[in-house]
Design an enzyme around this catalytic site. Structure first.
Site, PDB file in Angstrom:
ATOM      1  N   LYS A  51       0.844  -1.197   0.000  1.00  0.00           N
ATOM      2  CA  LYS A  51       0.000   0.000   0.000  1.00  0.00           C
ATOM      3  C   LYS A  51       0.880   1.248   0.000  1.00  0.00           C
ATOM      4  CE  LYS A  51      -3.842  -2.299   2.331  1.00  0.00           C
ATOM      5  NZ  LYS A  51      -4.643  -2.511   3.536  1.00  0.00           N
ATOM      6  N   GLN A  95      -4.981  -1.567   9.828  1.00  0.00           N
ATOM      7  CA  GLN A  95      -4.788  -2.862   9.168  1.00  0.00           C
ATOM      8  C   GLN A  95      -5.346  -3.984  10.053  1.00  0.00           C
ATOM      9  OE1 GLN A  95      -3.706  -3.180   6.031  1.00  0.00           O
ATOM     10  NE2 GLN A  95      -4.008  -5.383   6.085  1.00  0.00           N
ATOM     11  N   ASP A 118     -11.151   3.015   4.316  1.00  0.00           N
ATOM     12  CA  ASP A 118     -11.435   1.578   4.232  1.00  0.00           C
ATOM     13  C   ASP A 118     -12.944   1.313   4.252  1.00  0.00           C
ATOM     14  OD1 ASP A 118      -9.448  -0.306   3.811  1.00  0.00           O
ATOM     15  OD2 ASP A 118      -8.790  -0.345   5.894  1.00  0.00           O
TER      16      ASP A 118
HETATM   17  N1  GUN Z   1      -6.999  -6.957   6.118  1.00  0.00           N
HETATM   18  C1  GUN Z   1      -7.375  -7.692   5.041  1.00  0.00           C
HETATM   19  N2  GUN Z   1      -7.912  -6.897   4.095  1.00  0.00           N
HETATM   20  C2  GUN Z   1      -7.892  -5.644   4.593  1.00  0.00           C
HETATM   21  C3  GUN Z   1      -8.313  -4.380   4.076  1.00  0.00           C
HETATM   22  O1  GUN Z   1      -8.837  -4.241   2.963  1.00  0.00           O
HETATM   23  N3  GUN Z   1      -8.107  -3.306   4.893  1.00  0.00           N
HETATM   24  C4  GUN Z   1      -7.541  -3.441   6.113  1.00  0.00           C
HETATM   25  N4  GUN Z   1      -7.386  -2.338   6.842  1.00  0.00           N
HETATM   26  N5  GUN Z   1      -7.142  -4.581   6.611  1.00  0.00           N
HETATM   27  C5  GUN Z   1      -7.320  -5.677   5.850  1.00  0.00           C
END
Ligand code: GUN
Length: 282
Positions: A51, A95, A118
């Site tokens: 990311k 996350q 998110d």
């Molecule tokens: N863990 C697995 N997929 C995601 C996601 O799309 N966002 C976040 N913050 N954590 C994750």
């Protein structure tokens, strides 16, 4: 025998990101994404590094705020409060998964809805589920919808089946498909005879984390199939769909890797740019 079109998620993500990079540069903007990472999780480390790299490539600043595995809930909430209050921070993601002792719902709820890129904060999740406008939508389901549009899917009146009911993929994807005019079935690990339901699907999205669960005889000839799984089996990466078993039966299929995965990050970047624009009234 149906000729199967394999969708290229990398190419589509690249196109989205080039467009974003152009818009950000033209605006002379410096959007900023804060990533909160608590504890040690190998997969999360890889995701957040990806990311950060993809943000930086298109002109979005990105910092990872690391907290220990033993972090107290009050400490993570305090960090989120600081990020919420900082006008230089446009987007915040926490996350997942968080260390088990933390209350994930309480942590996600603390994120300011206008910075919740998110889309996990209940105001955004509720707007999406209610069909209200303006929600930040989670990146993976948003990426899936873009792939379906790319495939030329006409959503209205189609039967969409989603395997998996997680708040990250299955639930928001079901809401998006419903809002687009599909009749939606969500099936999960308690569902009896899943394959009878999947056999009725015009659109099938699989997000259950079960390596190659969906076989050729689970689907209708000519179905559009989206594979969200990322599983490692004896060092080999595979999805939730038996890819070779569906070739020649599905009309459209996404590969793993190179399908949904790249689109997820592209949509996170798009959400971050959208948050910046909303906060600056542009
Ligand atoms: N863990 C697995 N997929 C995601 C996601 O799309 N966002 C976040 N913050 N954590 C994750």
């Amino acid at each position: 025998m149906t000729e199967t079109r394999v969708l290229d998620g990398r190419r589509l993500a690249e196109k989205v990101e080039q467009k974003l990079a152009g818009e950000i540069a033209a605006a002379g903007a410096k959007p900023f994404l804060a990533v909160v990472l608590a504890g040690k999780n190998e997969a999360s480390e890889i995701y957040v590094r990806n990311k950060q790299n993809r943000c930086r490539r298109i002109g979005i600043g990105c910092e990872i705020f690391r907290l220990s595995e033993e972090v107290r809930e009050a400490e993570i909430l305090e960090l989120i409060d600081e990020l919420n209050a900082n006008p230089e921070v446009n987007g915040i993601i926490v996350q997942l998964p968080l260390p088990a002792h933390l209350n994930t719902a309480a942590v996600l709820e603390r994120v300011c809805p206008g910075k919740d890129v998110d889309g996990f904060q209940p105001l955004n999740a509720g707007r999406l589920a209610s069909g209200f406008p303006g929600a930040f939508v989670p990146a993976t389901p948003l990426g899936i919808m873009r792939l379906l549009e790319e495939a030329g899917a006409k959503f209205c009146g189609l039967h969409a089946v989603v395997i998996g009911a997680s708040p990250i993929v299955g639930r928001p994807l079901a809401a998006l498909l419903l809002n687009a005019g599909c009749s939606v079935s969500v099936v999960h690990d308690k569902t009896i005879e899943i394959e009878k339901i999947t056999a009725e699907a015009d659109i099938l999205a699989v997000a259950c984390g079960c390596p190659e669960l969906v076989k050729g005889n689970w689907i209708k000839e000519g179905a559009i199939v989206i594979d969200v799984g990322i599983n490692r089996e004896n060092g080999r990466l595979c999805g939730d769909v038996d890819f070779s078993g569906l070739m020649g039966k599905a009309a459209v299929l996404t590969p793993v890797p190179g399908g949904v995965g790249p689109m997820t990050i592209a949509m996170l970047l798009e959400n971050t740019w959208r948050a910046y624009k909303q906060q600056h009234n542009i």
